[in-house]
Design a protein around this motif. Structure first.
Motif, mmCIF file in Angstrom:
data_model
loop_
_atom_site.group_PDB
_atom_site.id
_atom_site.type_symbol
_atom_site.label_atom_id
_atom_site.label_comp_id
_atom_site.label_asym_id
_atom_site.label_seq_id
_atom_site.Cartn_x
_atom_site.Cartn_y
_atom_site.Cartn_z
ATOM 1 N N ALA A 62 6.296 92.586 86.818
ATOM 2 C CA ALA A 62 5.597 91.474 86.172
ATOM 3 C C ALA A 62 4.525 90.887 87.086
ATOM 4 C CB ALA A 62 6.596 90.386 85.775
ATOM 5 N N THR A 63 4.801 90.842 88.383
ATOM 6 C CA THR A 63 3.826 90.287 89.322
ATOM 7 C C THR A 63 2.613 91.196 89.453
ATOM 8 O OG1 THR A 63 5.653 89.256 90.523
ATOM 9 C CG2 THR A 63 3.512 89.281 91.616
ATOM 10 N N TYR A 64 2.833 92.502 89.423
ATOM 11 C CA TYR A 64 1.687 93.421 89.422
ATOM 12 C C TYR A 64 0.833 93.199 88.171
ATOM 13 C CZ TYR A 64 2.859 96.356 93.458
ATOM 14 O OH TYR A 64 3.080 96.824 94.729
ATOM 15 N N TYR A 65 1.472 92.950 87.039
ATOM 16 C CA TYR A 65 0.700 92.670 85.831
ATOM 17 C C TYR A 65 -0.026 91.331 85.963
ATOM 18 C CZ TYR A 65 -0.604 91.870 81.005
ATOM 19 O OH TYR A 65 -1.332 91.611 79.874
ATOM 20 N N PHE A 66 0.619 90.364 86.587
ATOM 21 C CA PHE A 66 -0.012 89.065 86.839
ATOM 22 C C PHE A 66 -1.282 89.245 87.674
ATOM 23 C CE2 PHE A 66 -0.643 85.076 89.097
ATOM 24 C CZ PHE A 66 -0.425 84.127 88.108
ATOM 25 N N ILE A 67 -1.222 90.128 88.672
ATOM 26 C CA ILE A 67 -2.399 90.412 89.509
ATOM 27 C C ILE A 67 -3.532 90.961 88.647
ATOM 28 C CG2 ILE A 67 -3.293 91.852 91.376
ATOM 29 C CD1 ILE A 67 -1.504 89.631 92.390
ATOM 30 N N LYS A 68 -3.207 91.852 87.724
ATOM 31 C CA LYS A 68 -4.240 92.392 86.835
ATOM 32 C C LYS A 68 -4.881 91.263 86.028
ATOM 33 C CE LYS A 68 -4.981 95.266 82.753
ATOM 34 N NZ LYS A 68 -4.412 96.185 81.752
ATOM 35 N N CYS A 69 -4.045 90.372 85.475
ATOM 36 C CA CYS A 69 -4.571 89.260 84.686
ATOM 37 C C CYS A 69 -5.413 88.317 85.545
ATOM 38 C CB CYS A 69 -3.420 88.489 84.037
ATOM 39 S SG CYS A 69 -2.520 89.427 82.787
ATOM 40 N N TYR A 70 -4.982 88.109 86.790
ATOM 41 C CA TYR A 70 -5.753 87.261 87.701
ATOM 42 C C TYR A 70 -7.140 87.864 87.951
ATOM 43 C CZ TYR A 70 -7.226 84.850 91.955
ATOM 44 O OH TYR A 70 -7.951 84.134 92.888
ATOM 45 N N ASN A 71 -7.197 89.159 88.197
ATOM 46 C CA ASN A 71 -8.485 89.801 88.456
ATOM 47 C C ASN A 71 -9.390 89.747 87.230
ATOM 48 O OD1 ASN A 71 -8.376 90.533 91.188
ATOM 49 N ND2 ASN A 71 -7.166 92.361 90.754
ATOM 50 N N ASN A 72 -8.815 89.906 86.049
ATOM 51 C CA ASN A 72 -9.616 89.796 84.820
ATOM 52 C C ASN A 72 -10.200 88.394 84.676
ATOM 53 O OD1 ASN A 72 -9.070 92.440 84.122
ATOM 54 N ND2 ASN A 72 -7.405 91.930 82.712
ATOM 55 N N ALA A 73 -9.374 87.369 84.920
ATOM 56 C CA ALA A 73 -9.844 85.988 84.815
ATOM 57 C C ALA A 73 -10.853 85.672 85.917
ATOM 58 C CB ALA A 73 -8.658 85.026 84.892
ATOM 59 N N ARG A 105 -13.266 91.661 92.513
ATOM 60 C CA ARG A 105 -11.841 91.447 92.259
ATOM 61 C C ARG A 105 -11.369 90.296 93.128
ATOM 62 N NH1 ARG A 105 -9.116 97.255 93.155
ATOM 63 N NH2 ARG A 105 -10.695 97.277 94.796
ATOM 64 N N GLY A 106 -10.480 89.499 92.579
ATOM 65 C CA GLY A 106 -9.925 88.411 93.370
ATOM 66 C C GLY A 106 -9.018 88.924 94.465
ATOM 67 N N ILE A 107 -8.356 90.035 94.199
ATOM 68 C CA ILE A 107 -7.491 90.682 95.172
ATOM 69 C C ILE A 107 -7.399 92.158 94.800
ATOM 70 C CG2 ILE A 107 -5.430 90.095 93.820
ATOM 71 C CD1 ILE A 107 -3.829 90.071 96.409
ATOM 72 N N ALA A 119 -14.964 81.082 93.404
ATOM 73 C CA ALA A 119 -13.886 81.307 92.443
ATOM 74 C C ALA A 119 -12.579 80.830 93.063
ATOM 75 C CB ALA A 119 -13.796 82.788 92.089
ATOM 76 N N PRO A 120 -11.754 80.119 92.312
ATOM 77 C CA PRO A 120 -10.541 79.528 92.884
ATOM 78 C C PRO A 120 -9.500 80.567 93.279
ATOM 79 C CG PRO A 120 -10.572 79.253 90.507
ATOM 80 C CD PRO A 120 -11.907 79.823 90.884
ATOM 81 N N ARG A 121 -8.727 80.239 94.311
ATOM 82 C CA ARG A 121 -7.634 81.076 94.777
ATOM 83 C C ARG A 121 -6.314 80.575 94.165
ATOM 84 N NH1 ARG A 121 -9.617 85.402 95.716
ATOM 85 N NH2 ARG A 121 -7.555 85.976 96.558
ATOM 86 N N PRO A 122 -5.300 81.392 94.154
ATOM 87 C CA PRO A 122 -4.028 80.989 93.533
ATOM 88 C C PRO A 122 -3.402 79.752 94.159
ATOM 89 C CG PRO A 122 -3.788 83.028 94.792
ATOM 90 C CD PRO A 122 -5.252 82.774 94.648
ATOM 91 N N ALA A 123 -3.670 79.501 95.435
ATOM 92 C CA ALA A 123 -3.106 78.318 96.096
ATOM 93 C C ALA A 123 -3.589 77.021 95.456
ATOM 94 C CB ALA A 123 -3.452 78.332 97.583
ATOM 95 N N MET A 124 -4.744 77.071 94.794
ATOM 96 C CA MET A 124 -5.278 75.884 94.139
ATOM 97 C C MET A 124 -4.527 75.570 92.845
ATOM 98 S SD MET A 124 -9.342 76.703 94.717
ATOM 99 C CE MET A 124 -9.882 75.184 93.945
#
Length: 248
Positions: free
Chosen positions: A64-75, A93-95, A146-151
């Motif tokens: 699920a976290t790998y899929y979350f990474i994909k969604c993060y990069n798309n956003a 890519r964000g990451i 672009a914001p990072r996940p820590a934000m």
């Protein structure tokens, strides 16, 4: 080892499309998780299985976290296209997907994914909302990053606003899982299947004209059983939902 039933895990979540890290076996995910994620960050995972968005409930948390990474990069790319440089956006890519477990932000991503699971938000919906909200808060003339996940991870106001937006989205259009596990044709009476059916029915009940949405749920999405429809709605509503197909 993590306390999940192996039979609930799906090696390949085809309903979510292709993504890096999405096609590993259960034991591979276990090894990666135990090797990279502290035990204190795993204790809540069994509880999250009952609250996360339905499309992710058969996924291992690492999957699920790998899929979350994909969604993060798309956003992230969408934000970059709108706020920074539209020409370069397709290439950023964000990451890097394969760097997730070796990067400094791995636990931030893990915990942000958990926060989405805790309130049942689809990852793509939340991340796009968060990026858009950040864009609106940017002060004119300020250099844009672009914001990072820590934000996002500890931003309670953000999650509260995202939940309101999700409620509005549910009222605007019927929200159902894409995992075929929730279709009536695959019904086995599991707790997750019944929870999803109840989730869809509650959305239909909120609509002023219910039979249109009920028709879609029963015949287009195949996620509500006729016997459950008869139990939850007036027989006239069910009858209209059935006739809706023949009049189309």
């Amino acid at each position: 080892m993590l306390t999940y039933e192996t039979t609930r895990m799906t090696p390949r979540a085809v309903w979510l499309g292709n993504f890096y890290g999405g096609n590993l076996g259960f034991l591979n995910y276990e090894v990666l998780t135990i090797g990279h994620i502290p035990h204190k960050d795993l204790k809540c995972e069994p509880d999250l299985m009952a609250s996360k968005w339905f499309d992710y409930r058969r996924l291992h948390p690492m999957q699920a976290t790998y899929y979350f990474i994909k969604c993060y990069n798309n956003a992230y790319r969408e934000f970059y296209r709108k706020a920074v440089d539209a020409d370069r956006a397709p290439f950023v890519r964000g990451i890097k997907d394969h760097d997730f477990l070796t990067g400094k932000e791995k636990l931030t991503f893990w915990r942000l994914r958990q926060n989405c699971d805790r309130v049942g938000l689809p990852y793509d919906f939340f991340l796009r909302f968060a990026m858009h909200r950040h864009m609106r808060l940017i002060v004119c003339g300020k250099k844009i990053y672009a914001p990072r996940p820590a934000m996002f991870v500890k931003n309670e106001d953000l999650f509260a606003d995202a939940m309101i937006a999700w409620e509005d989205a549910r009222k605007a259009s019927l929200r159902v899982a894409t995992d075929p596990y929730y279709q009536v044709s695959n019904y086995t009476g599991s707790g997750d299947q019944e929870a999803h059916e109840a989730f869809v029915i509650e959305q239909i009940k909120e609509r002023p004209i219910k039979h249109y949405a009920l028709h879609s749920a029963m015949y287009f999405y195949d996620v509500v059983r006729i016997e459950e429809a008869l139990r939850c709605f007036d027989v006239r509503v069910v009858d209209s939902a059935i006739k809706e197909g023949s009049s189309a």
